[in-house]
Design a protein around this motif. Sequence first.
Motif, PDB file in Angstrom:
ATOM      1  N   GLU A   1     -26.699 -24.247  -3.111  1.00  0.00           N
ATOM      2  CA  GLU A   1     -25.857 -22.807  -3.906  1.00  0.00           C
ATOM      3  C   GLU A   1     -26.564 -21.622  -2.464  1.00  0.00           C
ATOM      4  O   GLU A   1     -27.292 -21.687  -2.771  1.00  0.00           O
ATOM      5  CB  GLU A   1     -26.261 -22.480  -5.280  1.00  0.00           C
ATOM      6  CG  GLU A   1     -25.232 -21.025  -5.188  1.00  0.00           C
ATOM      7  CD  GLU A   1     -26.092 -20.765  -6.553  1.00  0.00           C
ATOM      8  OE1 GLU A   1     -25.100 -20.388  -7.638  1.00  0.00           O
ATOM      9  OE2 GLU A   1     -27.423 -20.717  -6.769  1.00  0.00           O
TER      10      GLU A   1
ATOM     11  N   VAL B   1     -25.274 -17.648  -1.765  1.00  0.00           N
ATOM     12  CA  VAL B   1     -25.462 -16.605  -2.413  1.00  0.00           C
ATOM     13  C   VAL B   1     -25.889 -15.072  -1.630  1.00  0.00           C
ATOM     14  O   VAL B   1     -26.966 -15.087  -0.789  1.00  0.00           O
ATOM     15  CB  VAL B   1     -26.168 -15.784  -3.778  1.00  0.00           C
ATOM     16  CG1 VAL B   1     -25.486 -14.907  -4.082  1.00  0.00           C
ATOM     17  CG2 VAL B   1     -25.346 -17.864  -4.310  1.00  0.00           C
TER      18      VAL B   1
ATOM     19  N   ASP C   1     -25.581 -11.427  -1.500  1.00  0.00           N
ATOM     20  CA  ASP C   1     -25.485 -10.314  -2.815  1.00  0.00           C
ATOM     21  C   ASP C   1     -25.096  -8.975  -1.975  1.00  0.00           C
ATOM     22  O   ASP C   1     -26.946  -8.413  -1.521  1.00  0.00           O
ATOM     23  CB  ASP C   1     -27.107 -10.675  -3.534  1.00  0.00           C
ATOM     24  CG  ASP C   1     -27.386  -9.427  -4.158  1.00  0.00           C
ATOM     25  OD1 ASP C   1     -26.114  -9.185  -4.497  1.00  0.00           O
ATOM     26  OD2 ASP C   1     -28.210  -9.820  -5.279  1.00  0.00           O
TER      27      ASP C   1
ATOM     28  N   SER D   1     -20.002  -9.520  -0.978  1.00  0.00           N
ATOM     29  CA  SER D   1     -21.123 -10.156  -2.054  1.00  0.00           C
ATOM     30  C   SER D   1     -19.955 -11.808  -1.814  1.00  0.00           C
ATOM     31  O   SER D   1     -18.698 -11.764  -1.433  1.00  0.00           O
ATOM     32  CB  SER D   1     -21.044  -9.769  -3.587  1.00  0.00           C
ATOM     33  OG  SER D   1     -21.610  -8.550  -3.288  1.00  0.00           O
ATOM     34  N   LEU D   2     -20.833 -12.637  -1.412  1.00  0.00           N
ATOM     35  CA  LEU D   2     -19.935 -14.094  -1.780  1.00  0.00           C
ATOM     36  C   LEU D   2     -20.271 -15.127  -2.457  1.00  0.00           C
ATOM     37  O   LEU D   2     -21.941 -15.360  -2.473  1.00  0.00           O
ATOM     38  CB  LEU D   2     -19.885 -14.963  -1.030  1.00  0.00           C
ATOM     39  CG  LEU D   2     -18.854 -15.821  -0.422  1.00  0.00           C
ATOM     40  CD1 LEU D   2     -17.471 -15.718  -0.860  1.00  0.00           C
ATOM     41  CD2 LEU D   2     -18.554 -16.062   1.259  1.00  0.00           C
ATOM     42  N   ARG D   3     -20.486 -16.209  -3.277  1.00  0.00           N
ATOM     43  CA  ARG D   3     -20.442 -17.121  -4.151  1.00  0.00           C
ATOM     44  C   ARG D   3     -19.768 -18.315  -3.283  1.00  0.00           C
ATOM     45  O   ARG D   3     -18.925 -18.509  -3.203  1.00  0.00           O
ATOM     46  CB  ARG D   3     -21.567 -17.175  -5.196  1.00  0.00           C
ATOM     47  CG  ARG D   3     -21.577 -18.567  -6.208  1.00  0.00           C
ATOM     48  CD  ARG D   3     -21.949 -18.224  -7.661  1.00  0.00           C
ATOM     49  NE  ARG D   3     -22.494 -19.635  -8.124  1.00  0.00           N
ATOM     50  CZ  ARG D   3     -21.998 -20.549  -8.690  1.00  0.00           C
ATOM     51  NH1 ARG D   3     -20.407 -21.216  -7.842  1.00  0.00           N
ATOM     52  NH2 ARG D   3     -22.558 -21.520  -8.818  1.00  0.00           N
ATOM     53  N   ILE D   4     -20.929 -18.919  -2.561  1.00  0.00           N
ATOM     54  CA  ILE D   4     -20.504 -21.049  -2.710  1.00  0.00           C
ATOM     55  C   ILE D   4     -21.243 -22.025  -3.277  1.00  0.00           C
ATOM     56  O   ILE D   4     -22.538 -21.819  -3.469  1.00  0.00           O
ATOM     57  CB  ILE D   4     -20.946 -20.671  -1.397  1.00  0.00           C
ATOM     58  CG1 ILE D   4     -20.464 -20.119  -0.101  1.00  0.00           C
ATOM     59  CG2 ILE D   4     -20.185 -22.281  -0.803  1.00  0.00           C
ATOM     60  CD1 ILE D   4     -20.635 -20.084   1.936  1.00  0.00           C
ATOM     61  N   ALA D   5     -20.681 -22.412  -3.593  1.00  0.00           N
ATOM     62  CA  ALA D   5     -21.001 -23.115  -5.020  1.00  0.00           C
ATOM     63  C   ALA D   5     -21.688 -24.520  -4.643  1.00  0.00           C
ATOM     64  O   ALA D   5     -21.131 -25.232  -3.746  1.00  0.00           O
ATOM     65  CB  ALA D   5     -20.412 -23.804  -6.282  1.00  0.00           C
TER      66      ALA D   5
ATOM     67  N   ARG E   1     -29.155 -15.474  -0.767  1.00  0.00           N
ATOM     68  CA  ARG E   1     -30.284 -16.728  -1.137  1.00  0.00           C
ATOM     69  C   ARG E   1     -29.386 -17.820  -1.155  1.00  0.00           C
ATOM     70  O   ARG E   1     -28.369 -17.724  -1.856  1.00  0.00           O
ATOM     71  CB  ARG E   1     -30.561 -16.246  -3.040  1.00  0.00           C
ATOM     72  CG  ARG E   1     -31.111 -14.610  -3.072  1.00  0.00           C
ATOM     73  CD  ARG E   1     -30.943 -14.636  -4.134  1.00  0.00           C
ATOM     74  NE  ARG E   1     -32.057 -13.435  -4.503  1.00  0.00           N
ATOM     75  CZ  ARG E   1     -31.278 -12.378  -4.863  1.00  0.00           C
ATOM     76  NH1 ARG E   1     -29.865 -12.423  -4.881  1.00  0.00           N
ATOM     77  NH2 ARG E   1     -31.430 -10.962  -5.002  1.00  0.00           N
TER      78      ARG E   1
ATOM     79  N   ASP F   1     -29.853 -21.410  -3.381  1.00  0.00           N
ATOM     80  CA  ASP F   1     -30.940 -22.583  -4.646  1.00  0.00           C
ATOM     81  C   ASP F   1     -31.646 -21.598  -5.299  1.00  0.00           C
ATOM     82  O   ASP F   1     -32.969 -22.055  -5.384  1.00  0.00           O
ATOM     83  CB  ASP F   1     -31.242 -23.466  -3.632  1.00  0.00           C
ATOM     84  CG  ASP F   1     -30.219 -24.633  -3.952  1.00  0.00           C
ATOM     85  OD1 ASP F   1     -29.316 -23.954  -4.407  1.00  0.00           O
ATOM     86  OD2 ASP F   1     -30.708 -26.043  -3.110  1.00  0.00           O
TER      87      ASP F   1
ATOM     88  N   THR G   1     -22.730 -28.839   0.878  1.00  0.00           N
ATOM     89  CA  THR G   1     -22.200 -27.306   0.643  1.00  0.00           C
ATOM     90  C   THR G   1     -22.274 -27.664   2.158  1.00  0.00           C
ATOM     91  O   THR G   1     -22.790 -27.141   3.679  1.00  0.00           O
ATOM     92  CB  THR G   1     -23.108 -25.980   0.335  1.00  0.00           C
ATOM     93  OG1 THR G   1     -23.481 -26.781  -0.589  1.00  0.00           O
ATOM     94  CG2 THR G   1     -22.316 -24.597   0.543  1.00  0.00           C
TER      95      THR G   1
END
Length: 592
Positions: A351, A353, A355, A371-375, A409, A411, A538
């Motif tokens: 994961e 992120v 931030d 900001s971006l989150r990649i699962a 970040r 995980d 990922t």
Amino acid sequence: MNKKITRETVPFRTIAWYYWLQIRKHRWSYFGALGLYAIGTIISNGATPYLYKQLIDTIALTTSPAPVAASVFHTFGLIVAAALMSNVAYRAADFTGNYAQVKILRLLANDAFERITKHSYRFFTNAFVGSLVASTRRYLDAFENLTDTFAFQFWMNGAALLATLVVVSTTSRLIAAFFLVWCVMFVGSVATIAQKRKKYDRRAAEANSAVTGRIADVITNILNVKMFTSGTREALAFHAYTDTEETARRKAWNFETKMYAVQGTLMAALEIGGMYLAVRFWLDGTITTGAVVLVQLSFGRVFGSLWMLGQAINRFSRSLSNAAELVEIFEKKSDVNDPALPEPCRIKQGEVVFDRVTFAYARQEVLKHFSLRIAPGQRVGIVGRSGAGKTTLTKLILRFVDVQEGAIRIDGQDIRALTQDDLRASISYVPQDPILFHRTIQENITYGKPDASSEEISEVSKKAHAHEFISSLPAGHETLVGERGVKLSGGERQRVAIARAMLKSAPILVLDEATSSLDSVSEGYIQEAFGNLMEGRTTIVIAHRLSTVQRMDRIIVLEGGEIVEDGTHDMLLARKGIYHTLWTHQVGGFIT
């Protein structure tokens, strides 16, 4: 250190410290050699001249040789024994010193290699490869010159001068005092002038590095030189560099000549003054004929010793300037550093992120509160026009540069809390322009997994569509690819790099224009191979060729360092926004 270190301000103690770190590992042999050199020097410059004085006095003060024959032969035997002992001491010192020096040079080369390669990626983008190589070579040569100069000039000449002073003082304390005062004046004068000469040596070394760097730059880009018929222009530009080097070198050498003039004047003063005193005292009957010969012999040796000492100070100063070039790099603080107490790496799912990340190159802001989150396991394409910030994201994830605000970040772990090696071990990366080592194809493919089996190598070669061209080569996987991989085409280099990334088992895959050098047919095969490779990983794909990302789970469109669109290929086309504009303006799959 708070104060910025430059090659102009690198103190001697700093250079000495880096050398001492390796010398101390072989200090017994190193200092043992110095001790043996001192013993040999004291015997040859102290005991031997004193024995010759005794021999001459014995001969000069007798009218008949018969009564003193035994004494003469006894003294002569001692002279022979002293010559043998000094020779044994010197040769033993040579062998011991050779053993120590070659060991220390190896350690210094290893240490320099490790210190240089620990610098950040940005450091190398701003440095000339040729200059770095030249600085490293001079750093190692400087150690050899410094240690030889210290041992053979400073140490041995110092021991010789001390021995001579002691022997002369047994004959006349006044002559010994004159000799001592003169030595202090000579060494002080030469050392003062040598200190002023440092700036000339530094400028000469800098000019030499610039010449070396220019040569490396032109040779590296020789294809451009040939294609743009710029050989004459490059030659003229190179002449400007060598003109600067010539001027700097001439000034340094002229200053050295002035030093020799000062040394010659002081030498003449010693010879005239010393012999005047010796003859005067002999006329007064206060010293013997043997003492006059001893003084003349001693001064003759002193002339040679101190002349070499003056030259040694010059070489010592020049060597310090050469060593300072690399020490400056050692002292330079890296802009990306490992934490003092790194956390154990817990990256498994992948994961990612961003931030509220802010980053700028110099004064040019690229990302601001991004900001971006990649699962975990998600396949994400990053697209946008040149300068939108796509490649900057990969540099930040890999910590080639560090965020200035916010955090990244993986995980849940801030990547700055990990060592760079631990972080990058969790990421497979294929750059837009892969540079290969001048090694075999197999060594390049297995670089991330040196213990890979032949079956694994064959499998990834086939998946990366590299097997076809590799099998057509006479040496197959054992083919040397040339410096930077120049023996292979751009597409072939790219496929070797893709195979290398496939072989590396990592939860995160980053592809930065990884198919840009491939033809459409090959790209189709690679896309299929990537489909298998991306499974469960990922994946972040930076692309100008939008066909590369149309099957991604998600496509991020960047504009001015901000996310302006986010969705699948079909969703973004339906919105008829920036992505739709980029897609419709493609020619052959590239954004125009």
